[in-house]
Design a protein around this motif. Sequence first.
Motif, PDB file in Angstrom:
ATOM      1  N   SER A   1      40.164  52.555  76.624  1.00  0.00           N
ATOM      2  CA  SER A   1      40.365  51.358  75.652  1.00  0.00           C
ATOM      3  C   SER A   1      40.258  50.090  76.249  1.00  0.00           C
ATOM      4  CB  SER A   1      40.667  51.287  74.138  1.00  0.00           C
ATOM      5  OG  SER A   1      42.148  51.105  74.021  1.00  0.00           O
ATOM      6  N   PRO A   2      39.388  48.836  76.220  1.00  0.00           N
ATOM      7  CA  PRO A   2      39.705  47.830  77.026  1.00  0.00           C
ATOM      8  C   PRO A   2      41.264  47.293  76.768  1.00  0.00           C
ATOM      9  CG  PRO A   2      37.564  47.710  76.168  1.00  0.00           C
ATOM     10  CD  PRO A   2      37.961  49.273  75.485  1.00  0.00           C
ATOM     11  N   GLU A   3      41.431  47.627  75.371  1.00  0.00           N
ATOM     12  CA  GLU A   3      42.605  47.203  74.636  1.00  0.00           C
ATOM     13  C   GLU A   3      44.230  47.443  75.326  1.00  0.00           C
ATOM     14  OE1 GLU A   3      40.556  48.137  72.666  1.00  0.00           O
ATOM     15  OE2 GLU A   3      39.688  46.097  72.070  1.00  0.00           O
ATOM     16  N   LYS A   4      43.678  49.159  75.969  1.00  0.00           N
ATOM     17  CA  LYS A   4      44.935  50.299  76.482  1.00  0.00           C
ATOM     18  C   LYS A   4      45.257  49.312  77.747  1.00  0.00           C
ATOM     19  CE  LYS A   4      45.135  53.167  73.058  1.00  0.00           C
ATOM     20  NZ  LYS A   4      45.226  55.093  72.543  1.00  0.00           N
ATOM     21  N   LEU A   5      43.734  49.213  78.304  1.00  0.00           N
ATOM     22  CA  LEU A   5      43.582  48.805  79.232  1.00  0.00           C
ATOM     23  C   LEU A   5      44.051  47.549  80.061  1.00  0.00           C
ATOM     24  CD1 LEU A   5      42.783  49.761  82.651  1.00  0.00           C
ATOM     25  CD2 LEU A   5      40.066  48.909  82.370  1.00  0.00           C
ATOM     26  N   LEU A   6      44.088  46.639  79.341  1.00  0.00           N
ATOM     27  CA  LEU A   6      44.284  45.103  79.347  1.00  0.00           C
ATOM     28  C   LEU A   6      46.049  45.233  79.138  1.00  0.00           C
ATOM     29  CD1 LEU A   6      44.209  42.039  79.424  1.00  0.00           C
ATOM     30  CD2 LEU A   6      44.087  42.152  77.514  1.00  0.00           C
TER      31      LEU A   6
ATOM     32  N   VAL B   1      37.750  47.226  86.746  1.00  0.00           N
ATOM     33  CA  VAL B   1      37.291  47.784  85.591  1.00  0.00           C
ATOM     34  C   VAL B   1      37.333  46.533  84.093  1.00  0.00           C
ATOM     35  CG1 VAL B   1      37.617  49.801  84.168  1.00  0.00           C
ATOM     36  CG2 VAL B   1      38.053  50.102  86.467  1.00  0.00           C
ATOM     37  N   LEU B   2      38.198  46.192  83.560  1.00  0.00           N
ATOM     38  CA  LEU B   2      38.758  45.214  82.521  1.00  0.00           C
ATOM     39  C   LEU B   2      37.343  44.070  82.209  1.00  0.00           C
ATOM     40  CD1 LEU B   2      41.678  43.934  82.313  1.00  0.00           C
ATOM     41  CD2 LEU B   2      40.555  45.377  80.897  1.00  0.00           C
ATOM     42  N   ILE B   3      36.682  43.805  83.806  1.00  0.00           N
ATOM     43  CA  ILE B   3      35.516  42.840  84.339  1.00  0.00           C
ATOM     44  C   ILE B   3      34.459  43.086  84.093  1.00  0.00           C
ATOM     45  CG2 ILE B   3      34.038  41.434  85.863  1.00  0.00           C
ATOM     46  CD1 ILE B   3      36.412  40.694  87.205  1.00  0.00           C
TER      47      ILE B   3
END
Length: 234
Positions: free
Chosen positions: A43-48, A163-165
Amino acid sequence: MNRVKVLQAWMWCVSLWPCWPSHAAPLDCKDETGSLIQCTSISPEKLLDRVIQHAELIYRVSEESCTLFEQMFVPYPLHALRSQGGTMCHTKPFPIPGSKTEIQQISDKWLLHSVLMLVQSWMEPLIYLQTTLNRYDDAPDALLNKTKWVSDKLLSLEQGVVVLIRKMLDEGILTPSIFEHTLTPYDEPSPEIPESVLRDYNLLICFKKDAHKMETFLKLLKCRQGNKLSCLSY
């Protein structure tokens, strides 16, 4: 403290150093084929969160590398250069916000692209730094290992930010031509220290400053996902 004591203290620290990254979740996004698929399922949150952890570690090790180099090779009267560093950094012309006011005003999109810009701009200089430090007769293994570790982790950080972008902005990657750069020569050699040592010292100072920017931008982005009123301190 003489060089022997400094080296002994740092060798004790480096014996614990491989354990540091164990507190951070792995950020190896690429699989055997070179695809970034291993991070796309997060998920974006965990990746961040993982990206921030890596940025924190990179900044911490960059700070320790700068201090170790300073203690080993830079005469004490020249230690003031650290507080003056940054005026000759190769990233200075980049369109990246510097003041708190500017940082608060830029969009999430430009925060992420600024981090990517900084990460990619430091890959070549860090490889150069590894090469030149290997030529020092008395460079401690602690310093060489830290420089190699940061260089490797910077590549992982780049993958995570890419990947975040794609996840958070749903877009491709900007590739500005400013990534084509050369290392800035040191224009004021000192009789107390070789110009090559000053150049390497300046590189370490500049990278530490930019690593702090990467960490700050990512933490601001994280903060904006929650209570934006608490983000004014960044």
